[in-house]
Design a protein around this motif. Structure first.
Motif, PDB file in Angstrom:
ATOM      1  N   ARG A 502      -5.565   1.092   1.846  1.00  0.00           N
ATOM      2  CA  ARG A 502      -5.732   0.434   3.156  1.00  0.00           C
ATOM      3  C   ARG A 502      -5.166   1.319   4.272  1.00  0.00           C
ATOM      4  NH1 ARG A 502      -4.659  -4.138  -0.060  1.00  0.00           N
ATOM      5  NH2 ARG A 502      -2.461  -4.327   0.533  1.00  0.00           N
ATOM      6  N   TRP A 503      -4.086   2.033   3.964  1.00  0.00           N
ATOM      7  CA  TRP A 503      -3.559   2.971   4.968  1.00  0.00           C
ATOM      8  C   TRP A 503      -4.523   4.142   5.150  1.00  0.00           C
ATOM      9  CZ3 TRP A 503      -1.853   8.118   4.004  1.00  0.00           C
ATOM     10  CH2 TRP A 503      -1.387   8.769   5.148  1.00  0.00           C
ATOM     11  N   ASN A 505      -7.705   4.178   4.921  1.00  0.00           N
ATOM     12  CA  ASN A 505      -8.811   3.704   5.772  1.00  0.00           C
ATOM     13  C   ASN A 505     -10.013   4.650   5.693  1.00  0.00           C
ATOM     14  OD1 ASN A 505     -10.172   2.035   7.558  1.00  0.00           O
ATOM     15  ND2 ASN A 505      -9.253   2.955   9.390  1.00  0.00           N
ATOM     16  N   GLY A 512      -5.728   1.699   9.412  1.00  0.00           N
ATOM     17  CA  GLY A 512      -6.643   0.751  10.034  1.00  0.00           C
ATOM     18  C   GLY A 512      -6.920  -0.501   9.235  1.00  0.00           C
ATOM     19  N   GLN A 513      -6.723  -0.467   7.922  1.00  0.00           N
ATOM     20  CA  GLN A 513      -6.986  -1.644   7.097  1.00  0.00           C
ATOM     21  C   GLN A 513      -5.710  -2.377   6.683  1.00  0.00           C
ATOM     22  OE1 GLN A 513      -9.675  -0.815   3.794  1.00  0.00           O
ATOM     23  NE2 GLN A 513     -10.636   0.850   4.941  1.00  0.00           N
TER      24      GLN A 513
END
Length: 641
Positions: A502-503, A505, A512-513
């Motif tokens: 998620r980091w 992205n 962004g995630q």
């Protein structure tokens, strides 16, 4: 002699008669040459002795290289590369490396770079297939190295150019202000080691061994003469989880059988042994005695140069030379240091030999080692010339026990005082590839509960701090990769790392995630680590103030911990609350002896938290300091006077 003085003398001389001028000038030149010659004899060579700035904290960011750039989220147990994906060297873009540096990092440890055994067909690139019966998992253990002179083909976009791709990563890492660390695993190598990329003149491991004896000093391995190796069997484990594979036939040809990496002398090791590896012989006889020159008793505090000089005329075992050649090969490729796996299973005399040689090539090389026996710490630091050892069985284990409610933090002070002479050498961490994730239910239970542990770990000593990729965004290691199970991010399987992904992205490396709580956590790590990089006090003195507050301060509960750090120009007061259920309000005391050491007079002083900027007051009356503090659940302060 200063230049203007010389010219001033020359001007006076030039006003004299021509003969006298020549005589005086010749005298000056002669004197200058003599002074210069004498100065040159005693003046360090600037090329060999660089003038460095005042030492500050170092921060190591460990990345499991094949997992870092993987964006695939399938996470099928025992999944293939096609199913679960794999990261590449090229995923460490300039943007990614800048973000790692800006987190507050000085060194990046690329874990799993040397070519190790794995289950995948690379025969098109001249690489033999590995038997799954002597490989752990599908992706393989990074600590079963198959060829020390090349890198893992999984990590390259073009496996034929894998070494060039890693060399480009080294250059890219340096360009972005980070130094490079890789693994060296000296105690054991893959059962099927093949040095197909050996430099000219380098003989392969075991090539010259006498395989008819259990032990010979110059054998690279220990043998079990007359017996064939047998693959381990277990009711609880089957290679590749029972999948059909042409090499899975209950056999692996090795005759005579060799000792296994963890020291098992059985031709058929147990399934819990390090059966995928063979133990390297460093001149330790089977009865444990040493078969090589030993260091004189006074060598504990001698320099690397003196250690290097000691070994120059000594006859040492073959394996010593082979591993020293390996280290120098990577130093020549601009690798800045090494993490040594299970270093205490190798005699410290070997480390003296190799580390002093490395330091002759690169005095700033960063050498850290996995050593778990506190009784041996000083041997490996002072005699083995290690820069840093894992502070696992003391600080790490104590912090883990504290957050799990098994003990109180008071013992942290005893650890610091007991190891005062080696404290700067004891690298601190809370997360790595071997351990349960800090945020996992099996450790702290959440990333938030891990924050006070991180503050104490990063500020209690002058040693480097290490974090493991994903730790800064709360990775909990919940995945079951196949051979590797939950709570630890698998080092044996092709998996994705969800919080880290998620980091990433999708390769933007901008978070962004991430959920807001994960962004806030990364911001906490960024504040803390960057502060440690610039703090003078963290390279200075330590004193606990836990004892006086535990005994004399009202409402100072057993889950609090406090200490101070200071240098000539910076004074810090650190307070951590390991209680995740309750905040605390109390008057923290700074004892008279500390106030005297700091040279404080009675009065009121402003102190500011270096993490989030909270300001409060330190009142000194009659030579004793008091600070009124309200500290939240799992909160920490690093107050600067």
């Amino acid at each position: 002699m200063k230049c203007y003085s010389f010219f001033y003398i020359c001007q006076i001389v030039l006003t004299k008669q021509i003969v006298m001028k020549k005589i005086i000038l010749l005298a000056i030149i002669g004197l200058s040459f003599t002074v210069y010659s004498q100065t040159k004899k005693h003046k360090p060579n600037p090329k060999k002795h660089k003038i460095t700035a005042v030492e500050k904290k170092k921060v190591v960011y460990q990345v499991f290289t094949r997992l870092f750039g993987n964006t695939n989220t399938t996470n099928k147990p025992w999944g293939t590369i096609e199913e679960n994906g794999v990261g590449k060297f090229n995923d460490f873009t300039d943007t990614a490396l800048r973000e790692i540096r800006d987190l507050g990092v000085t060194h990046i440890w690329y874990t799993g770079v040397p070519h190790h055994a794995l289950v995948r067909d690379y025969t098109a690139f001249g690489i033999s297939n590995d038997d799954p019966e002597v490989v752990k998992g599908r992706a393989g253990s990074p600590y079963a190295v198959k060829d020390y002179y090349n890198v893992n083909p999984d990590l390259a976009v073009n496996p034929a150019k894998r070494l060039e791709e890693f060399e480009a990563l080294i250059e890219r890492t340096h360009k972005n202000g980070l130094k490079v660390i890789i693994d060296i695993v000296p105690n054991h190598i893959a059962r099927k080691y093949e040095g197909k990329n050996n430099p000219e003149g380098v003989r392969d491991f075991g090539a010259d061994d006498n395989i008819n004896v259990e032990y010979d000093r110059n054998n690279n391995f220990y043998y079990i003469p007359g017996q064939h190796f047998e693959v381990p069997t277990s009711d609880n484990y089957k290679p590749l989880n029972g999948e059909n594979h042409p090499l899975i036939d209950g056999k692996f040809e090795e005759f005579p059988a060799k000792w296994t990496g963890n020291g098992s002398r059985l031709a058929k090791p147990d399934s819990n042994d390090w059966y995928e590896t063979v133990k390297v012989n460093y001149g330790i006889r089977p009865d444990g005695s040493k078969d090589f020159p030993e260091l004189p008793s006074d060598f504990g505090h001698k320099s690397c140069q003196e250690h290097y000089d000691f070994w120059k005329d000594k006859d040492v075992p073959s394996s010593w030379k082979k591993f020293c050649d390996i280290a120098l090969y990577w130093i020549a490729k601009d690798v800045d240091g090494f993490r040594y796996d299970m270093a205490e299973m190798v005699p410290y005399e070997f480390w003296s030999y190799m580390n002093s040689t490395i330091k002759m090539k690169n005095p700033d090389a960063f050498l850290m080692a996995e050593v778990y026996n506190p009784n041996e710490y000083r041997n490996y630091i002072f005699k083995g010339k290690m820069d840093y050892l894992y502070d696992k069985v003391e600080t790490y284990d104590h912090l883990k026990a504290v957050i799990q409610g098994k003990t109180v933090p008071d013992g942290l002070s005893d650890i610091q005082y007991r190891n005062a002479d080696i404290s700067k050498h004891m690298l601190h961490f809370l997360d790595n590839h071997d351990e349960q994730r800090l945020a996992s239910p099996e450790f702290a239970g959440s990333a938030e509960r891990g924050k006070p542990l991180m503050v104490v770990s990063a500020t209690i000593s002058s040693a480097p701090t290490m974090i493991y990729f994903g730790q800064e965004v709360g990775e909990a290691g919940n995945e079951n990769g196949g051979f590797g199970t939950h709570s630890r991010t698998s080092i044996f399987d092709y998996v994705g790392v969800p919080n880290h992904q998620r980091w990433m992205n999708g390769g933007k490396f901008d978070g962004g995630q991430l959920a807001q709580s994960e962004k806030d956590l990364r911001d906490f790590y960024k504040r803390l680590l960057n502060f440690t990089l610039k703090s003078d006090a963290l390279m200075g003195q330590f004193q606990e103030i836990q004892g006086i507050n535990r005994h004399e301060t009202s409402n100072y509960n057993e889950k609090l911990y406090s200490f101070v750090r200071w240098s000539d120009n910076e004074k810090l007061i650190v307070v951590a609350n390991f209680d995740s259920d309750n905040e605390s309000h109390f008057d923290l005391k700074l004892p008279a002896d500390l106030i005297a050491k700091w040279g404080l007079h009675d009065g009121v002083y402003s102190v500011t938290d270096q993490l989030y900027g909270k300001t409060t007051q330190l009142k000194v009356e009659h030579g004793v300091g008091v600070m009124t503090i309200t500290i939240g659940k799992s909160e920490s302060f690093v107050f600067k006077l």
